[in-house]
Motif scaffolding. Structure first.
Motif, PDB file in Angstrom:
ATOM      1  N   GLY A  52      -9.775  34.962 -80.772  1.00  0.00           N
ATOM      2  CA  GLY A  52      -9.848  34.126 -79.821  1.00  0.00           C
ATOM      3  C   GLY A  52      -9.168  32.517 -80.709  1.00  0.00           C
ATOM      4  N   GLU A  53      -8.629  31.419 -79.871  1.00  0.00           N
ATOM      5  CA  GLU A  53      -8.925  30.737 -80.763  1.00  0.00           C
ATOM      6  C   GLU A  53      -9.922  30.177 -81.423  1.00  0.00           C
ATOM      7  N   SER A  54      -9.687  29.336 -82.623  1.00  0.00           N
ATOM      8  CA  SER A  54     -10.625  28.959 -83.164  1.00  0.00           C
ATOM      9  C   SER A  54     -11.532  27.479 -82.559  1.00  0.00           C
ATOM     10  N   GLY A  55     -12.188  27.927 -82.260  1.00  0.00           N
ATOM     11  CA  GLY A  55     -13.125  26.790 -81.326  1.00  0.00           C
ATOM     12  C   GLY A  55     -13.769  27.204 -79.912  1.00  0.00           C
ATOM     13  N   CYS A  56     -13.911  28.961 -80.047  1.00  0.00           N
ATOM     14  CA  CYS A  56     -12.961  29.058 -78.700  1.00  0.00           C
ATOM     15  C   CYS A  56     -14.606  29.679 -78.183  1.00  0.00           C
ATOM     16  N   ILE A 216     -14.840  39.797 -85.353  1.00  0.00           N
ATOM     17  CA  ILE A 216     -14.267  38.338 -84.700  1.00  0.00           C
ATOM     18  C   ILE A 216     -13.358  38.666 -85.742  1.00  0.00           C
ATOM     19  N   SER A 217     -12.611  38.344 -84.998  1.00  0.00           N
ATOM     20  CA  SER A 217     -11.225  38.217 -85.879  1.00  0.00           C
ATOM     21  C   SER A 217     -10.664  36.926 -85.189  1.00  0.00           C
ATOM     22  N   HIS A 218      -9.550  36.139 -86.047  1.00  0.00           N
ATOM     23  CA  HIS A 218      -8.088  35.557 -85.280  1.00  0.00           C
ATOM     24  C   HIS A 218      -6.909  36.333 -84.878  1.00  0.00           C
ATOM     25  N   ASP A 219      -7.386  37.624 -85.726  1.00  0.00           N
ATOM     26  CA  ASP A 219      -5.998  37.807 -86.211  1.00  0.00           C
ATOM     27  C   ASP A 219      -6.074  39.377 -84.925  1.00  0.00           C
ATOM     28  N   LEU A 220      -5.182  39.405 -84.787  1.00  0.00           N
ATOM     29  CA  LEU A 220      -5.246  40.501 -83.410  1.00  0.00           C
ATOM     30  C   LEU A 220      -4.256  41.399 -84.139  1.00  0.00           C
ATOM     31  N   GLY A 221      -3.460  41.682 -85.238  1.00  0.00           N
ATOM     32  CA  GLY A 221      -3.033  42.896 -85.598  1.00  0.00           C
ATOM     33  C   GLY A 221      -3.974  43.372 -86.822  1.00  0.00           C
ATOM     34  N   VAL A 222      -5.745  43.275 -87.082  1.00  0.00           N
ATOM     35  CA  VAL A 222      -6.301  43.395 -87.344  1.00  0.00           C
ATOM     36  C   VAL A 222      -7.377  44.008 -86.520  1.00  0.00           C
ATOM     37  N   VAL A 223      -7.082  43.549 -85.518  1.00  0.00           N
ATOM     38  CA  VAL A 223      -8.247  43.784 -84.196  1.00  0.00           C
ATOM     39  C   VAL A 223      -7.857  45.033 -83.967  1.00  0.00           C
ATOM     40  N   ARG A 224      -6.472  44.655 -84.044  1.00  0.00           N
ATOM     41  CA  ARG A 224      -5.559  45.966 -83.186  1.00  0.00           C
ATOM     42  C   ARG A 224      -6.137  47.787 -83.748  1.00  0.00           C
ATOM     43  N   MET A 233     -11.728  35.729 -75.734  1.00  0.00           N
ATOM     44  CA  MET A 233     -12.464  34.336 -75.726  1.00  0.00           C
ATOM     45  C   MET A 233     -11.483  33.278 -75.385  1.00  0.00           C
ATOM     46  N   TYR A 234     -11.496  32.415 -74.345  1.00  0.00           N
ATOM     47  CA  TYR A 234     -10.895  31.041 -74.203  1.00  0.00           C
ATOM     48  C   TYR A 234     -11.864  29.993 -74.221  1.00  0.00           C
ATOM     49  N   LEU A 235     -12.332  28.977 -74.851  1.00  0.00           N
ATOM     50  CA  LEU A 235     -13.383  27.999 -74.027  1.00  0.00           C
ATOM     51  C   LEU A 235     -14.263  28.619 -73.845  1.00  0.00           C
ATOM     52  N   GLY A 236     -15.197  29.246 -74.936  1.00  0.00           N
ATOM     53  CA  GLY A 236     -16.294  29.649 -74.504  1.00  0.00           C
ATOM     54  C   GLY A 236     -16.575  30.927 -73.483  1.00  0.00           C
ATOM     55  N   GLN A 237     -15.482  31.203 -72.971  1.00  0.00           N
ATOM     56  CA  GLN A 237     -15.467  32.440 -71.537  1.00  0.00           C
ATOM     57  C   GLN A 237     -14.547  33.388 -71.821  1.00  0.00           C
ATOM     58  N   LEU A 259      -1.126  34.730 -77.152  1.00  0.00           N
ATOM     59  CA  LEU A 259      -1.796  35.162 -78.259  1.00  0.00           C
ATOM     60  C   LEU A 259      -0.564  36.291 -79.179  1.00  0.00           C
ATOM     61  N   MET A 260      -0.616  37.274 -78.340  1.00  0.00           N
ATOM     62  CA  MET A 260       0.679  38.295 -79.013  1.00  0.00           C
ATOM     63  C   MET A 260       1.822  37.681 -78.872  1.00  0.00           C
ATOM     64  N   ALA A 261       1.882  36.292 -78.673  1.00  0.00           N
ATOM     65  CA  ALA A 261       3.145  36.416 -78.277  1.00  0.00           C
ATOM     66  C   ALA A 261       3.737  35.630 -80.340  1.00  0.00           C
ATOM     67  N   ALA A 262       2.254  35.027 -80.411  1.00  0.00           N
ATOM     68  CA  ALA A 262       2.004  34.353 -81.237  1.00  0.00           C
ATOM     69  C   ALA A 262       2.328  34.791 -83.100  1.00  0.00           C
ATOM     70  N   MET A 263       1.597  36.010 -82.531  1.00  0.00           N
ATOM     71  CA  MET A 263       1.865  36.769 -83.970  1.00  0.00           C
ATOM     72  C   MET A 263       3.159  36.407 -84.802  1.00  0.00           C
ATOM     73  N   PRO A 264       3.066  36.827 -85.599  1.00  0.00           N
ATOM     74  CA  PRO A 264       4.127  36.898 -86.714  1.00  0.00           C
ATOM     75  C   PRO A 264       4.667  38.622 -86.645  1.00  0.00           C
ATOM     76  N   VAL A 265       6.281  38.270 -86.522  1.00  0.00           N
ATOM     77  CA  VAL A 265       6.763  39.183 -86.695  1.00  0.00           C
ATOM     78  C   VAL A 265       7.474  40.025 -87.737  1.00  0.00           C
ATOM     79  N   ALA A 266       8.611  40.933 -87.852  1.00  0.00           N
ATOM     80  CA  ALA A 266       8.808  41.023 -89.174  1.00  0.00           C
ATOM     81  C   ALA A 266      10.407  40.693 -89.470  1.00  0.00           C
ATOM     82  N   ARG A 267      11.025  40.613 -88.021  1.00  0.00           N
ATOM     83  CA  ARG A 267      12.322  40.512 -87.554  1.00  0.00           C
ATOM     84  C   ARG A 267      12.284  40.351 -86.795  1.00  0.00           C
ATOM     85  N   PRO A 268      12.513  38.830 -86.218  1.00  0.00           N
ATOM     86  CA  PRO A 268      12.212  37.980 -85.437  1.00  0.00           C
ATOM     87  C   PRO A 268      13.566  37.543 -83.983  1.00  0.00           C
TER      88      PRO A 268
END
Length: 326
Positions: A52-56, A216-224, A233-237, A259-268
């Motif tokens: 989740g984002e920072s502060g969630c 716990i991580s904000h990096d979805l690639g690492v979590v995967r 999580m989003y805003l405490g839930q 969140l998945m759409a915001a992940m950087p990709v090698a070949r946009p």
């Protein structure tokens, strides 16, 4: 190396379970809703990735799970024991069986102490120190488990690289042979190449000792790469959770998809699917919006979303989502 599949069954209660967990922080400007009714479970030998984002509220989940801060309401169970309001011997036992690896591998180590002293301290605090020879043997064992030489025990933290310091932090967490380790952004401060080494070390230790992780991580690639199950999580839930491949392959909540759409990709240019990017910042946790907390940023929000808070409901195969439209 990838995570091994672990499935929670009705016959096997989870190792760690948070039920309707609530934690608020009073401030001069109002009350911060850090956690509002969070339900999470981590099975024996399982890795739950919390994103989740920072502060969630991810780090607040870690503090509550470790009983560093008490719950305002709800329950915390560890290995079948209710520790929501535990103290004394019960809390002491929890601290031995539930350890933590911190985000900053330098700030989490005492700069004045040798590495040997840092690693011996958990044994001393828990009354398991034994003789000096036994302590040295335990320190050498822990250093070897994380790929470091036993003669490094006489050095100080500033003599090590960031990756080596994080290995020392992991060695300290192993000293008491815990059943579970909380990793709060444990690799976010490391270089990419070192990050991969530390992640594979954690996976190797899990195979060797059967330890569970709350990762716990904000990096979805690492979590995967690490997790058996993912909770978002989003805003405490918690807005979505389930088996890694289910959540990753079929995300049901608009926030998870964003969140998945915001992940950087090698070949946009090779990405053909539409990418929905979030607009604006999360709402103020002192004054969360009514209804679904994501609705001010959700492109699919309806009138129901603005007035009625969705409940976390079953979507099949252990996949849960809190969304009226899923």
């Amino acid at each position: 190396m990838s995570a091994l599949p672990v499935t929670l069954t009705a016959a096997e209660p989870p190792l760690l379970q948070l039920s309707r967990a609530v934690k608020h922080y009073p401030t001069a400007g109002g009350v911060v809703h850090a956690l509002d009714g969070v339900d999470l479970a981590v099975g024996h030998g399982e890795t739950l990735g919390l994103v989740g984002e920072s502060g969630c509220g991810k780090s607040t989940v870690a503090r509550v799970a470790l009983r560093l801060v008490p719950l305002d309401s709800g329950q915390l169970h560890f290995d079948g024991q209710d520790l929501s309001h535990a103290g004394g011997a019960a809390l002491r036992d929890l601290r031995a069986r539930l350890q933590m690896v911190f985000q900053d591998p330098y700030a989490s180590l005492n700069p004045r102490a040798t590495i040997g002293r840092v690693l011996r301290e958990p044994l001393i605090v828990q009354g398991r120190a034994g003789s000096a020879a036994e302590q040295r043997e335990q320190v050498a064992w822990a250093l070897a488990r994380v790929g470091l030489s036993p003669d490094m025990a006489e050095r100080h933290p500033h003599e090590f690289s960031g990756g080596q310091r994080q290995r020392i932090g992991i060695a300290r967490a192993l000293m008491l042979r815990p059943a579970m380790i909380v990793c709060d952004e444990a690799v976010s401060a490391l270089d990419v190449s070192v990050r991969a080494q530390v992640l594979n070390l954690l996976l190797g230790l899990r195979e060797e000792f059967g330890v569970a992780y709350l990762f716990i991580s904000h990096d979805l690639g690492v979590v995967r790469h690490m997790a058996d199950r993912i909770a978002v999580m989003y805003l405490g839930q918690v807005v979505e959770q389930g088996p890694r491949d289910r959540v990753w392959g079929t995300p049901l909540h608009p926030y998870t998809r964003a969140l998945m759409a915001a992940m950087p990709v090698a070949r946009p240019q090779a990405v053909r699917a539409p990418r929905t990017l979030l607009q604006g910042d999360p709402p103020n946790p002192i004054d969360p919006p009514a209804g679904c907390r994501f609705h001010p940023r959700c492109p699919l929000a309806t009138a129901q979303c603005r007035t009625e808070a969705p409940l976390l409901r079953d979507a099949g195969d252990g996949h849960q989502v809190a969304c009226h439209l899923a």
